[in-house]
Design a protein around this motif. Structure first.
Motif, PDB file in Angstrom:
ATOM      1  N   GLU A 142       1.942  20.126  -2.050  1.00 54.51           N
ATOM      2  CA  GLU A 142       0.587  19.662  -1.770  1.00 54.51           C
ATOM      3  C   GLU A 142       0.593  18.214  -1.300  1.00 54.51           C
ATOM      4  OE1 GLU A 142      -3.016  18.888  -4.710  1.00 54.51           O
ATOM      5  OE2 GLU A 142      -2.737  21.045  -4.346  1.00 54.51           O
ATOM      6  N   TYR A 143       1.501  17.405  -1.867  1.00 58.54           N
ATOM      7  CA  TYR A 143       1.591  15.989  -1.497  1.00 58.54           C
ATOM      8  C   TYR A 143       2.612  15.748  -0.387  1.00 58.54           C
ATOM      9  CZ  TYR A 143      -0.560  15.555  -6.152  1.00 58.54           C
ATOM     10  OH  TYR A 143      -1.379  15.687  -7.242  1.00 58.54           O
ATOM     11  N   ARG A 144       3.122  16.789   0.211  1.00 54.18           N
ATOM     12  CA  ARG A 144       4.237  16.678   1.158  1.00 54.18           C
ATOM     13  C   ARG A 144       3.913  15.804   2.371  1.00 54.18           C
ATOM     14  NH1 ARG A 144       8.409  20.992   2.368  1.00 54.18           N
ATOM     15  NH2 ARG A 144       9.485  20.329   4.241  1.00 54.18           N
ATOM     16  N   MET A 145       2.681  15.814   2.819  1.00 54.60           N
ATOM     17  CA  MET A 145       2.332  15.105   4.045  1.00 54.60           C
ATOM     18  C   MET A 145       2.013  13.628   3.822  1.00 54.60           C
ATOM     19  SD  MET A 145       2.837  17.439   6.154  1.00 54.60           S
ATOM     20  CE  MET A 145       2.380  16.496   7.599  1.00 54.60           C
ATOM     21  N   ILE A 146       2.004  13.172   2.581  1.00 47.88           N
ATOM     22  CA  ILE A 146       1.647  11.773   2.322  1.00 47.88           C
ATOM     23  C   ILE A 146       2.545  10.781   3.056  1.00 47.88           C
ATOM     24  CG2 ILE A 146       1.605  10.001   0.503  1.00 47.88           C
ATOM     25  CD1 ILE A 146       0.310  12.029  -1.336  1.00 47.88           C
TER      26      ILE A 146
ATOM     27  N   PHE B 108       2.494   6.695  -6.946  1.00 45.98           N
ATOM     28  CA  PHE B 108       1.611   7.650  -7.603  1.00 45.98           C
ATOM     29  C   PHE B 108       1.906   9.085  -7.159  1.00 45.98           C
ATOM     30  CE2 PHE B 108      -0.909   3.862  -8.582  1.00 45.98           C
ATOM     31  CZ  PHE B 108      -1.223   4.124  -9.906  1.00 45.98           C
ATOM     32  N   ARG B 109       2.364   9.257  -5.937  1.00 44.58           N
ATOM     33  CA  ARG B 109       2.782  10.602  -5.518  1.00 44.58           C
ATOM     34  C   ARG B 109       3.916  11.105  -6.402  1.00 44.58           C
ATOM     35  NH1 ARG B 109       6.895  12.399  -0.916  1.00 44.58           N
ATOM     36  NH2 ARG B 109       8.115  11.184  -2.386  1.00 44.58           N
ATOM     37  N   ASP B 110       4.940  10.262  -6.625  1.00 48.84           N
ATOM     38  CA  ASP B 110       6.063  10.640  -7.483  1.00 48.84           C
ATOM     39  C   ASP B 110       5.609  10.842  -8.926  1.00 48.84           C
ATOM     40  OD1 ASP B 110       7.701  10.446  -5.293  1.00 48.84           O
ATOM     41  OD2 ASP B 110       8.478   8.462  -5.794  1.00 48.84           O
ATOM     42  N   LEU B 111       4.753   9.946  -9.405  1.00 49.99           N
ATOM     43  CA  LEU B 111       4.284  10.033 -10.786  1.00 49.99           C
ATOM     44  C   LEU B 111       3.516  11.328 -11.029  1.00 49.99           C
ATOM     45  CD1 LEU B 111       3.847   8.774 -13.590  1.00 49.99           C
ATOM     46  CD2 LEU B 111       1.820   7.621 -12.652  1.00 49.99           C
ATOM     47  N   TYR B 112       2.587  11.645 -10.145  1.00 50.00           N
ATOM     48  CA  TYR B 112       1.802  12.868 -10.313  1.00 50.00           C
ATOM     49  C   TYR B 112       2.684  14.111 -10.249  1.00 50.00           C
ATOM     50  CZ  TYR B 112      -2.335   9.937  -9.534  1.00 50.00           C
ATOM     51  OH  TYR B 112      -3.306   8.975  -9.633  1.00 50.00           O
TER      52      TYR B 112
ATOM     53  N   GLN C  58      -7.879   8.768  -0.112  1.00 54.56           N
ATOM     54  CA  GLN C  58      -8.018   9.449   1.164  1.00 54.56           C
ATOM     55  C   GLN C  58      -6.705  10.099   1.592  1.00 54.56           C
ATOM     56  OE1 GLN C  58      -9.377   6.882   4.294  1.00 54.56           O
ATOM     57  NE2 GLN C  58      -9.563   8.548   5.805  1.00 54.56           N
ATOM     58  N   ALA C  59      -5.573   9.411   1.339  1.00 49.16           N
ATOM     59  CA  ALA C  59      -4.268   9.954   1.708  1.00 49.16           C
ATOM     60  C   ALA C  59      -3.963  11.230   0.933  1.00 49.16           C
ATOM     61  CB  ALA C  59      -3.179   8.911   1.463  1.00 49.16           C
TER      62      ALA C  59
ATOM     63  N   ASN D 187       0.837  -1.205   0.000  1.00 48.70           N
ATOM     64  CA  ASN D 187       0.000   0.000   0.000  1.00 48.70           C
ATOM     65  C   ASN D 187       0.870   1.251   0.000  1.00 48.70           C
ATOM     66  OD1 ASN D 187      -2.703   1.224   0.173  1.00 48.70           O
ATOM     67  ND2 ASN D 187      -2.019   1.937   2.174  1.00 48.70           N
ATOM     68  N   SER D 188       1.922   1.242   0.813  1.00 52.08           N
ATOM     69  CA  SER D 188       2.850   2.370   0.840  1.00 52.08           C
ATOM     70  C   SER D 188       3.584   2.510  -0.485  1.00 52.08           C
ATOM     71  CB  SER D 188       3.858   2.203   1.983  1.00 52.08           C
ATOM     72  OG  SER D 188       3.229   2.291   3.242  1.00 52.08           O
ATOM     73  N   VAL D 189       4.006   1.384  -1.059  1.00 50.69           N
ATOM     74  CA  VAL D 189       4.698   1.414  -2.353  1.00 50.69           C
ATOM     75  C   VAL D 189       3.798   2.030  -3.414  1.00 50.69           C
ATOM     76  CG1 VAL D 189       5.592  -0.024  -4.226  1.00 50.69           C
ATOM     77  CG2 VAL D 189       6.245  -0.509  -1.866  1.00 50.69           C
ATOM     78  N   LYS D 190       2.537   1.611  -3.460  1.00 45.24           N
ATOM     79  CA  LYS D 190       1.602   2.105  -4.468  1.00 45.24           C
ATOM     80  C   LYS D 190       1.348   3.603  -4.318  1.00 45.24           C
ATOM     81  CE  LYS D 190      -2.805   1.606  -3.931  1.00 45.24           C
ATOM     82  NZ  LYS D 190      -4.180   1.041  -3.807  1.00 45.24           N
ATOM     83  N   ILE D 191       1.053   4.039  -3.106  1.00 39.98           N
ATOM     84  CA  ILE D 191       0.706   5.445  -2.898  1.00 39.98           C
ATOM     85  C   ILE D 191       1.910   6.345  -3.152  1.00 39.98           C
ATOM     86  CG2 ILE D 191      -0.036   7.144  -1.183  1.00 39.98           C
ATOM     87  CD1 ILE D 191      -1.752   4.978   0.077  1.00 39.98           C
ATOM     88  N   MET D 192       3.091   5.936  -2.700  1.00 38.79           N
ATOM     89  CA  MET D 192       4.289   6.739  -2.927  1.00 38.79           C
ATOM     90  C   MET D 192       4.654   6.767  -4.412  1.00 38.79           C
ATOM     91  SD  MET D 192       5.331   8.133  -0.111  1.00 38.79           S
ATOM     92  CE  MET D 192       7.073   8.483  -0.350  1.00 38.79           C
TER      93      MET D 192
END
Length: 205
Positions: free
Chosen positions: A162-166, A140-144, A180-181, A133-138
């Motif tokens: 904007e994504y700094r707190m993820i 997409f954070r980098d990709l976006y 949600q994250a 879950n962490s791998v996936k969200i991080m």
């Protein structure tokens, strides 16, 4: 409302009791973050360079003068470009499957260190708690962030804040869903992006 001076004073107080662990974790995060940035940006530039050769189109008369033969010479790739290509295949997955989870674990260490003397083992938190879950969200954070950076850089910087707190959110709630994250990070940074930018600038020098 937080202030730069208050945050730094709190950090100095915590450093008095847990100094060497904080330094060790900060060193690991610095290496991981630097490697992450290098893999996401530098390799893209390096592997796009060529040795100056271009595709050459040579036209020679065939048996039929009205139907020439077209000979296409493909560009030759240097050994260095091949090396960088292999590096991309090997190292980019390391970025997503190793370095990003380490970044989340590092955020957990410092988050816990606010209240107590955190242990260095917290840096491996993501590997034992909803790792994918962490791998996936991080990812997409980098990709976006990269995709937004294609719009003249500035939007990418804004989205980065904007994504700094993820990573901090995942450090506390590793099972949180991606949508949600992202929404929570946007909410937390609403009105704080400029102040966070000034906070980063305060470390220059």
């Amino acid at each position: 409302m937080w202030t730069i001076s208050a945050l730094k004073e709190q950090a100095r107080e915590r450093k008095k009791t847990n100094r060497w662990k904080m330094i060790l974790v900060a060193l690991v995060l610095t290496i991981a973050a630097g490697t992450n940035v290098s893999l996401n940006y530098s390799l893209d530039w390096l592997t796009d360079t060529t040795d100056g050769q271009e595709t050459v189109y040579e036209v020679s008369p065939g048996e039929d003068a009205y139907e020439p033969d077209i000979v296409i010479e493909e560009p030759a790739y240097t050994d260095m470009e091949m090396v960088f290509g292999v590096m991309r295949v090997i190292l980019v997955p390391i970025c997503f499957f190793l370095l990003n989870p380490l970044l989340v674990g590092g955020k957990r260490f410092f988050y816990q260190n606010i209240r107590e003397d955190a242990q260095v083992k917290e840096i491996c938190f993501s590997f034992d708690n909803r790792y994918m879950n962490s791998v996936k969200i991080m990812f997409f954070r980098d990709l976006y962030t990269i995709l937004w950076s294609l719009l003249f850089i500035i939007p990418g910087i804004v989205k980065g804040y904007e994504y700094r707190m993820i990573p901090y959110i995942l450090a506390e709630h590793p099972d949180m869903e991606m949508k949600q994250a992202f929404a929570l990070s946007r909410e937390m940074m609403d009105g704080n992006k400029w102040r966070a930018f000034l906070f980063d600038l305060s470390f220059l020098g």
